[in-house]
Design a protein around this motif. Structure first.
Motif, PDB file in Angstrom:
ATOM      1  N   ASP A 255     -25.662  24.074 -43.191  1.00  0.00           N
ATOM      2  CA  ASP A 255     -27.113  24.193 -43.337  1.00  0.00           C
ATOM      3  C   ASP A 255     -27.592  25.635 -43.363  1.00  0.00           C
TER       4      ASP A 255
ATOM      5  N   GLN B  11     -28.206  29.502 -44.702  1.00  0.00           N
ATOM      6  CA  GLN B  11     -28.412  30.203 -45.967  1.00  0.00           C
ATOM      7  C   GLN B  11     -27.444  31.384 -46.005  1.00  0.00           C
TER       8      GLN B  11
ATOM      9  N   THR C  70     -29.743  32.642 -41.427  1.00  0.00           N
ATOM     10  CA  THR C  70     -29.322  33.396 -42.600  1.00  0.00           C
ATOM     11  C   THR C  70     -28.088  34.219 -42.254  1.00  0.00           C
TER      12      THR C  70
ATOM     13  N   GLN D   9     -34.956  40.333 -46.106  1.00  0.00           N
ATOM     14  CA  GLN D   9     -34.716  39.110 -45.331  1.00  0.00           C
ATOM     15  C   GLN D   9     -33.664  39.371 -44.259  1.00  0.00           C
TER      16      GLN D   9
ATOM     17  N   ASP E 299     -38.049  22.776 -39.275  1.00  0.00           N
ATOM     18  CA  ASP E 299     -37.518  23.570 -40.390  1.00  0.00           C
ATOM     19  C   ASP E 299     -37.950  25.027 -40.291  1.00  0.00           C
TER      20      ASP E 299
ATOM     21  N   CYS F 229     -30.944  38.980 -41.329  1.00  0.00           N
ATOM     22  CA  CYS F 229     -29.915  37.965 -41.101  1.00  0.00           C
ATOM     23  C   CYS F 229     -29.483  38.009 -39.640  1.00  0.00           C
TER      24      CYS F 229
ATOM     25  N   LEU G 132     -26.072  34.650 -47.907  1.00  0.00           N
ATOM     26  CA  LEU G 132     -26.345  35.679 -48.907  1.00  0.00           C
ATOM     27  C   LEU G 132     -25.042  36.429 -49.155  1.00  0.00           C
TER      28      LEU G 132
END
Length: 268
Positions: A26, A28, A2, A45, A140, A47, A30
């Motif tokens: 790939d 994520q 992230t 979340q 994953d 990072c 934000l």
């Protein structure tokens, strides 16, 4: 992985997000124009990396970085700005990088290779293996669960062997450290490993041969393999521990230590 991107200028934020998408397709990402919203998102979340503009109206990037670091000290902060005069203050926060706008993909790639707190940059494979410290394996981002504890150790040994096909006799000798026959148990844990990988969508990782087995290393993201390839994140990630659960791993650990100390002496 992230990544946080914060810039109160719409076009500047879009530009950094576009460049990050090219380098880490790939990941994520934000993206926020308001630092307060970015901080709220980080609380929910964490990072691994944060790209922060310094001059923002609501809250400057230095202040935002301090608040993020209070929450998660291991976050890599990379400042993006149009001004060079903030570099001293930025690095006093132990920032990972400082980029002058406009930011290019080449600049991002260079910063990612020299992060203060290394993270593994996935190559797009579903399966990730962590060997530095305790051995762990994920698909994953979720840890794999095996029926037998020896299944995990079998997988660890096959990863350590770097794709070489290992005979059942070799595996029995290593996993039980004795010459006693455990053929039926070897067959059970081989089957367990194959089944778990297939159910996780990674069946091609396991290579079954008559009287032995191996793995396809091209389908695994592994810190040890990246260390062998000389990738900076992996070299920085090694902290003197390798598959600490398993005594047989000491041979590889010794080789890692030798190279590690040689590199230290070379930079002394």
């Amino acid at each position: 992985m992230t990544i946080l991107a914060v810039d109160d200028e719409k076009l500047a934020l879009a530009a950094i997000v576009e460049q990050l998408g090219k380098v880490l397709p790939d990941a994520q990402i934000l993206a926020f124009r308001k630092p307060s919203e970015a901080l709220a998102a980080v609380r929910e979340q964490p990072c691994e990396i944060a790209f922060l503009d310094i001059e923002m109206r609501e809250m400057d990037g230095i202040t935002l970085a301090k608040r993020i670091k209070r929450l998660y000290p291991q976050t890599n902060i990379i400042f993006t700005t149009g001004y060079s005069e903030y570099s001293t203050e930025a690095f006093s926060l132990h920032a990972s990088g400082y980029l002058l706008k406009p930011v290019s993909t080449e600049q991002i790639e260079e910063e990612l290779e020299n992060l203060r707190h290394p993270v593994q940059l996935q190559n797009g494979n579903k399966l990730q293996a962590r060997t530095f410290g305790n051995f762990e394996v994920y698909v994953d981002g979720e840890p794999l669960s095996f029926r037998y504890s020896k299944t995990k150790e079998l997988f660890a040994y096959l990863i350590d062997r770097e794709g070489a096909v290992c005979s059942n006799k070799e595996l029995m000798s290593v996993l039980w450290e004795s010459d006693e026959p455990h053929l039926s148990y070897i067959q059970k844990i081989r089957k367990d490993l194959q089944t778990v990988l297939e159910e996780s969508g990674c069946g091609d990782v396991f290579v079954s041969k008559w009287g032995g087995c191996g793995i396809n290393t091209d389908l695994i993201d592994c810190d040890y393999y990246d260390w062998i390839a000389g990738k900076p994140y992996a070299i920085n990630a090694y902290r003197g521990e390798y598959m600490t659960q398993y005594s047989w791993a000491e041979i590889t650990h010794g080789s890692l230590e030798y190279e590690f100390r040689k590199n230290l002496e070379g930079h002394a």
